[in-house]
Design an enzyme around this catalytic site. Structure first.
Site, PDB file in Angstrom:
ATOM      1  N   HIS A 143       0.866  -1.180   0.000  1.00 16.88           N
ATOM      2  CA  HIS A 143       0.000   0.000   0.000  1.00 16.88           C
ATOM      3  C   HIS A 143       0.899   1.224   0.000  1.00 16.88           C
ATOM      4  CE1 HIS A 143      -3.742   2.279   0.868  1.00 16.88           C
ATOM      5  NE2 HIS A 143      -2.885   3.121   1.448  1.00 16.88           N
ATOM      6  N   CYS A 144       0.824   2.022  -1.050  1.00 16.15           N
ATOM      7  CA  CYS A 144       1.707   3.179  -1.217  1.00 16.15           C
ATOM      8  C   CYS A 144       1.010   4.423  -0.678  1.00 16.15           C
ATOM      9  CB  CYS A 144       2.074   3.371  -2.686  1.00 16.15           C
ATOM     10  SG  CYS A 144       3.188   4.755  -2.979  1.00 16.15           S
TER      11      CYS A 144
END
Length: 410
Positions: free
Chosen positions: A263-264
């Site tokens: 998850h960026c």
């Protein structure tokens, strides 16, 4: 509703003019502060919830709520950069402290499993403001040609186009109609937490919780049945579905993603099977555009020196405020570019070994992977088929969308 009215979080009709009215927690907090008494448990969270709900702007058919985490980059970044341009020591202190503050904010939100638009806002506004400074302070000096400005602008547009594609569906697994309602109810039951610096997070209440690794919920049981290829499937208790190999559940997004990488926070979305290529393209275009812009600026304000030497030794940088501001922005871009370059390097190494960031974290936890290149890459050995085959597999991601079968939805 008129443009200044809205429905608050309690479902009541309210008005912007009453933004400071009827806040018992705030009144109690001020009273305790004036009398040197400590706040009651949970009072600060309730105050922040009320403030964030009332921060709105007039709009058609009702006032629109503003995400507080968007505001700090828009206000503080120009102020810090202009103050840093006043003197060399101020620039050193501010440019040293900014990465520390951003990293502290990241670890704070990562530990609490909170979503925030702070990083996306910081990234987009930094791009826009650096481009503005380049056009206003560097181009008028006459040392940058028209073709160079066009090339820089095209690189910026391509990067934003790739970023827009990376923000789309990362490869969410389909949810059955019976579970969509329960998922929507579960998301609506999440309580929003905040703090004085504008954090916005979510904490799931009432669900059977378990340990998380890199945003992945471990509340599922391993299935004993295997696919024809011999790869096991997982049962996700959150989404109530059987997820295929290499898929994972993101606690921040609340969905299972095919070939979940991570998850960026910079795009405020997951990186998975459908948007991993666009994510790499966005990073690559950013690196090329940023390095090109830094080179053009240093050639303008530190003529006669190579960009690397001018970055550390530019005697005329603080001769006037315009040059000082440009030089300060160059150093800010260099710090951001170094961080993004490290992320891109890790991504390229993982692709070369056909391992995702999530799989590398799990392999480190279970002590099942092998470290290479000084620990920069963790090879699980499960999907590694050689350099060329690994890159061929990556370039074919998302080319043929997976078919929705009855076995994948329960």
């Amino acid at each position: 509703l008129c443009c200044c009215e809205y429905v608050d979080r309690r479902g009541e009709r309210n008005h912007l003019a009453a933004c400071c009215c009827d806040c018992e927690d705030l009144d109690e907090g001020c009273e305790r502060w004036l009398t040197c008494r400590s706040l009651s448990p949970g009072a600060l969270e309730r105050i922040v919830d009320t403030v964030t709900d009332r921060v709105r702007v007039p709009w058609f058919a009702g006032a629109v709520k503003i995400n507080v985490s968007l505001v700090p980059p828009l206000v503080l970044l120009p102020v810090f950069l202009h103050v840093a341009a006043l003197h060399f020591l101020l620039g050193f202190v501010i440019l040293t402290s900014l990465p520390v503050v951003v990293l502290w904010y990241y670890y704070l939100t990562h530990r609490r499993k909170e979503r925030t638009l702070f990083f996306l806002s910081l990234g987009l506004f930094s791009l826009g403001y650096m481009y503005y400074v380049f056009l206003q302070e560097v181009v008028p000096r006459g040392h940058v040609g028209y073709s160079q400005v066009v090339a820089l602008t095209c690189g910026l547009i391509l990067m934003l186009a790739a970023l827009s594609r990376a923000k789309k569906d990362p490869g969410y697994l389909p949810i059955s109609a019976g579970n969509k309602k329960s998922l929507h109810q579960g998301l609506s039951n999440k309580s929003v937490r905040g703090s004085s610096n504008g954090l916005h997070g979510v904490t799931t209440s009432g669900a059977a919780s378990s340990r998380a690794v890199n945003g992945e919920a471990k509340g599922y049981s391993r299935m004993s049945a295997e696919e024809p290829e011999g790869v096991k499937k997982d049962w996700c208790t959150k989404c109530q579905l059987v997820r295929p190999a290499r898929a994972g559940h993101c606690r921040l997004c609340g969905r299972c993603v095919r070939r979940l990488d991570h998850h960026c926070v910079w795009i405020n979305s997951c990186v998975g099977e459908q948007n991993h290529q666009a994510f790499i393209l966005a990073l690559s275009f950013f690196m090329l555009t940023s390095v090109y812009g830094i080179t053009l600026t240093l050639h303008t304000i530190c003529r006669g020196r190579t960009p690397f030497v001018a970055l550390f030794y530019c005697p005329g940088a603080y001769s006037d405020y315009s040059s000082a501001l440009s030089f300060t922005c160059v150093w800010y871009c260099a710090i951001v570019t170094a961080g993004m370059g490290y992320i891109l390097l890790i991504q390229l190494l993982n692709i070369s070994y056909n391992v995702t960031e999530r799989e590398a974290r799990l392999a480190l936890r279970d002590n099942t992977g092998r470290r290479f290149l000084g620990g920069l890459v963790i090879d699980t050995g499960q999907y590694n088929r050689g350099f060329l085959c690994n890159w061929g597999h990556f370039l074919s991601l998302g080319s043929s969308p997976p078919q929705r079968s009855a076995e994948d939805i329960v």
